[in-house]
Design a protein around this motif. Structure first.
Motif, PDB file in Angstrom:
ATOM      1  N   PRO A 152      45.474  48.640  40.607  1.00 28.22           N
ATOM      2  CA  PRO A 152      44.741  49.457  41.576  1.00 28.22           C
ATOM      3  C   PRO A 152      43.258  49.529  41.267  1.00 28.22           C
ATOM      4  CG  PRO A 152      45.997  50.853  40.076  1.00 28.22           C
ATOM      5  CD  PRO A 152      46.431  49.441  39.824  1.00 28.22           C
ATOM      6  N   HIS A 153      42.838  49.064  40.093  1.00 29.35           N
ATOM      7  CA  HIS A 153      41.453  49.223  39.676  1.00 29.35           C
ATOM      8  C   HIS A 153      40.682  47.905  39.601  1.00 29.35           C
ATOM      9  CE1 HIS A 153      42.330  53.411  38.824  1.00 29.35           C
ATOM     10  NE2 HIS A 153      43.437  52.978  38.280  1.00 29.35           N
ATOM     11  N   THR A 154      41.350  46.767  39.706  1.00 26.84           N
ATOM     12  CA  THR A 154      40.680  45.473  39.708  1.00 26.84           C
ATOM     13  C   THR A 154      41.337  44.566  40.731  1.00 26.84           C
ATOM     14  OG1 THR A 154      42.133  44.519  38.038  1.00 26.84           O
ATOM     15  CG2 THR A 154      40.141  45.627  37.249  1.00 26.84           C
ATOM     16  N   PRO A 155      40.632  43.548  41.166  1.00 32.80           N
ATOM     17  CA  PRO A 155      41.273  42.552  42.031  1.00 32.80           C
ATOM     18  C   PRO A 155      42.378  41.827  41.266  1.00 32.80           C
ATOM     19  CG  PRO A 155      38.869  42.376  42.085  1.00 32.80           C
ATOM     20  CD  PRO A 155      39.216  43.290  40.951  1.00 32.80           C
ATOM     21  N   ALA A 156      43.099  40.961  41.971  1.00 29.05           N
ATOM     22  CA  ALA A 156      44.171  40.192  41.352  1.00 29.05           C
ATOM     23  C   ALA A 156      43.640  39.367  40.184  1.00 29.05           C
ATOM     24  CB  ALA A 156      44.806  39.278  42.403  1.00 29.05           C
ATOM     25  N   VAL A 157      44.476  39.238  39.156  1.00 31.32           N
ATOM     26  CA  VAL A 157      44.135  38.414  37.998  1.00 31.32           C
ATOM     27  C   VAL A 157      44.717  37.029  38.216  1.00 31.32           C
ATOM     28  CG1 VAL A 157      44.417  38.129  35.507  1.00 31.32           C
ATOM     29  CG2 VAL A 157      44.102  40.414  36.472  1.00 31.32           C
ATOM     30  N   ASP A 158      43.886  36.013  38.122  1.00 25.98           N
ATOM     31  CA  ASP A 158      44.307  34.626  38.295  1.00 25.98           C
ATOM     32  C   ASP A 158      45.121  34.209  37.071  1.00 25.98           C
ATOM     33  OD1 ASP A 158      44.543  31.882  38.502  1.00 25.98           O
ATOM     34  OD2 ASP A 158      42.506  31.576  39.226  1.00 25.98           O
ATOM     35  N   ALA A 159      46.421  34.039  37.246  1.00 21.98           N
ATOM     36  CA  ALA A 159      47.295  33.729  36.115  1.00 21.98           C
ATOM     37  C   ALA A 159      47.045  32.348  35.543  1.00 21.98           C
ATOM     38  CB  ALA A 159      48.756  33.857  36.537  1.00 21.98           C
ATOM     39  N   ALA A 160      46.543  31.423  36.336  1.00 21.10           N
ATOM     40  CA  ALA A 160      46.253  30.090  35.819  1.00 21.10           C
ATOM     41  C   ALA A 160      45.027  30.114  34.907  1.00 21.10           C
ATOM     42  CB  ALA A 160      46.033  29.124  36.978  1.00 21.10           C
ATOM     43  N   ARG A 161      44.073  30.947  35.245  1.00 23.17           N
ATOM     44  CA  ARG A 161      42.832  31.020  34.473  1.00 23.17           C
ATOM     45  C   ARG A 161      42.936  32.005  33.316  1.00 23.17           C
ATOM     46  NH1 ARG A 161      36.839  32.052  37.212  1.00 23.17           N
ATOM     47  NH2 ARG A 161      35.596  31.518  35.360  1.00 23.17           N
ATOM     48  N   TRP A 162      43.677  33.085  33.528  1.00 25.72           N
ATOM     49  CA  TRP A 162      43.781  34.152  32.532  1.00 25.72           C
ATOM     50  C   TRP A 162      45.257  34.474  32.260  1.00 25.72           C
ATOM     51  CZ3 TRP A 162      38.957  34.973  30.867  1.00 25.72           C
ATOM     52  CH2 TRP A 162      37.901  34.800  31.767  1.00 25.72           C
ATOM     53  N   PRO A 163      46.008  33.547  31.698  1.00 20.61           N
ATOM     54  CA  PRO A 163      47.458  33.744  31.584  1.00 20.61           C
ATOM     55  C   PRO A 163      47.861  34.970  30.777  1.00 20.61           C
ATOM     56  CG  PRO A 163      46.714  31.867  30.256  1.00 20.61           C
ATOM     57  CD  PRO A 163      45.581  32.249  31.146  1.00 20.61           C
ATOM     58  N   ASP A 164      47.171  35.246  29.683  1.00 28.52           N
ATOM     59  CA  ASP A 164      47.572  36.365  28.830  1.00 28.52           C
ATOM     60  C   ASP A 164      47.047  37.700  29.328  1.00 28.52           C
ATOM     61  OD1 ASP A 164      48.951  34.641  27.245  1.00 28.52           O
ATOM     62  OD2 ASP A 164      47.386  34.444  25.723  1.00 28.52           O
ATOM     63  N   VAL A 165      46.148  37.669  30.303  1.00 26.93           N
ATOM     64  CA  VAL A 165      45.729  38.903  30.963  1.00 26.93           C
ATOM     65  C   VAL A 165      46.685  39.203  32.110  1.00 26.93           C
ATOM     66  CG1 VAL A 165      43.860  40.075  32.196  1.00 26.93           C
ATOM     67  CG2 VAL A 165      43.326  38.499  30.324  1.00 26.93           C
ATOM     68  N   ALA A 166      47.118  38.166  32.809  1.00 23.83           N
ATOM     69  CA  ALA A 166      48.046  38.346  33.932  1.00 23.83           C
ATOM     70  C   ALA A 166      49.436  38.759  33.457  1.00 23.83           C
ATOM     71  CB  ALA A 166      48.134  37.052  34.739  1.00 23.83           C
ATOM     72  N   ARG A 167      49.830  38.301  32.266  1.00 21.64           N
ATOM     73  CA  ARG A 167      51.181  38.561  31.764  1.00 21.64           C
ATOM     74  C   ARG A 167      51.171  39.733  30.785  1.00 21.64           C
ATOM     75  NH1 ARG A 167      53.823  37.389  27.185  1.00 21.64           N
ATOM     76  NH2 ARG A 167      51.960  36.312  26.387  1.00 21.64           N
ATOM     77  N   VAL A 168      51.972  40.744  31.060  1.00 18.42           N
ATOM     78  CA  VAL A 168      52.132  41.865  30.136  1.00 18.42           C
ATOM     79  C   VAL A 168      53.239  41.507  29.152  1.00 18.42           C
ATOM     80  CG1 VAL A 168      52.696  44.310  29.882  1.00 18.42           C
ATOM     81  CG2 VAL A 168      51.394  43.517  31.872  1.00 18.42           C
TER      82      VAL A 168
END
Length: 413
Positions: free
Chosen positions: A6-22
């Motif tokens: 709710p506080h940031t746009p979508a995280v690009d999982a291809a570019r930022w895999p460990d940020v997108a994945r909890v």
């Protein structure tokens, strides 16, 4: 695939895999929650969640938007998870620098002492790819410095100097004040290395060419080496614009491969990127390249020796996302390497860590003010949060005095 907050746009999982994945760390997250609250209490930080609006009593605030993900990341990755959670928008602070400064000041007390030895067992260790072999060093330098010259131009001053300024009476908030402070820093180092008319100068780590230009204007002949193609190209352009192409030669070259001897060698905030394994090679190279009677001028970020030894094997958020392969040395470590590997010794030191904090504050505020231009260059919101966190994290390090910066002059023993 992307994740949303709710506080940031979508995280690009291809570019930022460990940020997108909890991370799946449910059990350890319970312990992390207990330790996180202990750390907040020890540091005097107010952990605020949901509808909690109790008075903060002047304490810095860490606003938790997604407790579950925050503690799972903390459990799985320690400070790496802490930074990734910020990148993902799972927490924030109305004053990030003050919060991080408070945490840095209380660093040794954040984990209960009986549990501190477990940090070395449970937290990530440096991967072998982090080593600064010749190919590794090229990859690591490119990772940071080849992002975009236009990106760096958005928050640096007109000198394009990406290291600590040395403020005198200059106002850090005045763009020209920062530029003048950068020129003062460069001139002080060149003075210490006795660079003047006729000096043959080697610069290890070009930056974007300002030091080479100022040295050439003194009448020096300058050879400058870098591993960043972006920096080399822009430095050559700036040298040409200054009408100094005949006096300055900017090369794409590893410091270990430089040949010849020079009247003086200068290197600004380069040793931090060398890595402990290669400190001997770096010091031996300085000793080999400086002529008898010559001087070496270093500018280095430093930390206390005990803290350096304790953290030397750690793999941190900074290594993973900003500066792969590096280690901030202590002055003691530099002295030990000089004694073992060279005939050089320290003859002058000047520390100015508070100036670095002020430098970083200007960079951070300029970067924030250029948010739209950053997006126009193709950098997404996750990158913007990463870069803001990096600048705030470094500023907090200097404000808490966990790290310092020094100009160090070396001469033959």
């Amino acid at each position: 695939m992307t994740t949303t907050s709710p506080h940031t746009p979508a995280v690009d999982a291809a570019r930022w895999p460990d940020v997108a994945r909890v991370p799946d760390a449910h059990l350890r997250a319970r312990a992390a929650r207990v330790l996180g609250r202990h750390a907040a209490d020890r540091a005097g930080v107010h952990l605020r969640t949901g509808a909690d609006r109790e008075p903060t009593d002047g304490r810095p605030v860490l606003e938790l938007y997604d407790e579950r993900s925050f503690y799972r990341r903390l459990a799985a990755g320690g400070l790496i998870g802490f930074g990734e959670s910020y990148m993902a928008g799972e927490w924030d602070s109305p004053d990030l620098v003050t919060l991080l400064t408070r945490l840095a000041e209380a660093y040794e007390d954040l984990i209960p002492r009986p549990l501190q030895p477990l940090r070395h067992i449970t937290l990530p260790r440096r991967p072998s790819s982090d080593r600064n072999t010749r190919s590794g060093a090229r990859r690591h330098i490119s990772h940071h410095y080849d992002l975009s010259n236009d990106l760096f131009a958005l928050f640096l001053d007109r000198t394009m100097t990406y290291s600590s300024a040395l403020f005198g009476d200059d106002d850090p908030r005045d763009p020209e004040g920062l530029a003048h402070a950068q020129e003062r820093k460069i001139d002080r180092l060149l003075d210490g290395a006795a660079v003047g008319e006729g000096t043959h100068l080697l610069e290890i780590g070009t930056g974007w060419g300002e030091l080479a230009v100022r040295a050439a204007r003194r009448g020096a002949r300058v050879t400058s080496v870098t591993l960043s193609a972006e920096q080399r190209d822009l430095a050559r352009e700036r040298v040409a614009e200054a009408g100094l192409s005949e006096a300055v030669d900017v090369q794409l070259c590893d410091y270990r491969d430089v040949e010849g001897t020079y009247d003086a060698v200068v290197s600004v905030e380069m040793i931090e990127a060398v890595g402990e394994r290669y400190w001997p090679a770096y010091v031996e190279t300085l000793d080999r390249l400086v002529a008898p009677g010559g001087r070496v001028g270093l500018q280095s970020i430093t930390m206390e020796h005990g803290l350096m030894r304790a953290s030397r094997g750690s793999y941190t958020w900074m290594h993973k996302y900003v500066f792969p392969g590096g280690l901030i040395p202590s002055v003691t470590a530099i002295e030990e390497q000089l004694a073992e590997r060279s005939s050089l010794a320290i003859t002058d030191r000047h520390a100015f860590g508070t100036d670095y904090a002020d430098t970083l504050r200007v960079w951070r505020e300029s970067f924030t003010g250029a948010a739209e231009q950053v997006r126009d260059l193709g950098f997404d919101e996750t990158f913007a949060r990463m870069w803001f966190f990096y600048l705030a994290y470094c500023e907090a390090g200097f404000r808490s005095r966990i790290i310092d910066v020094e100009q160090i002059i070396l001469e033959r023993n």
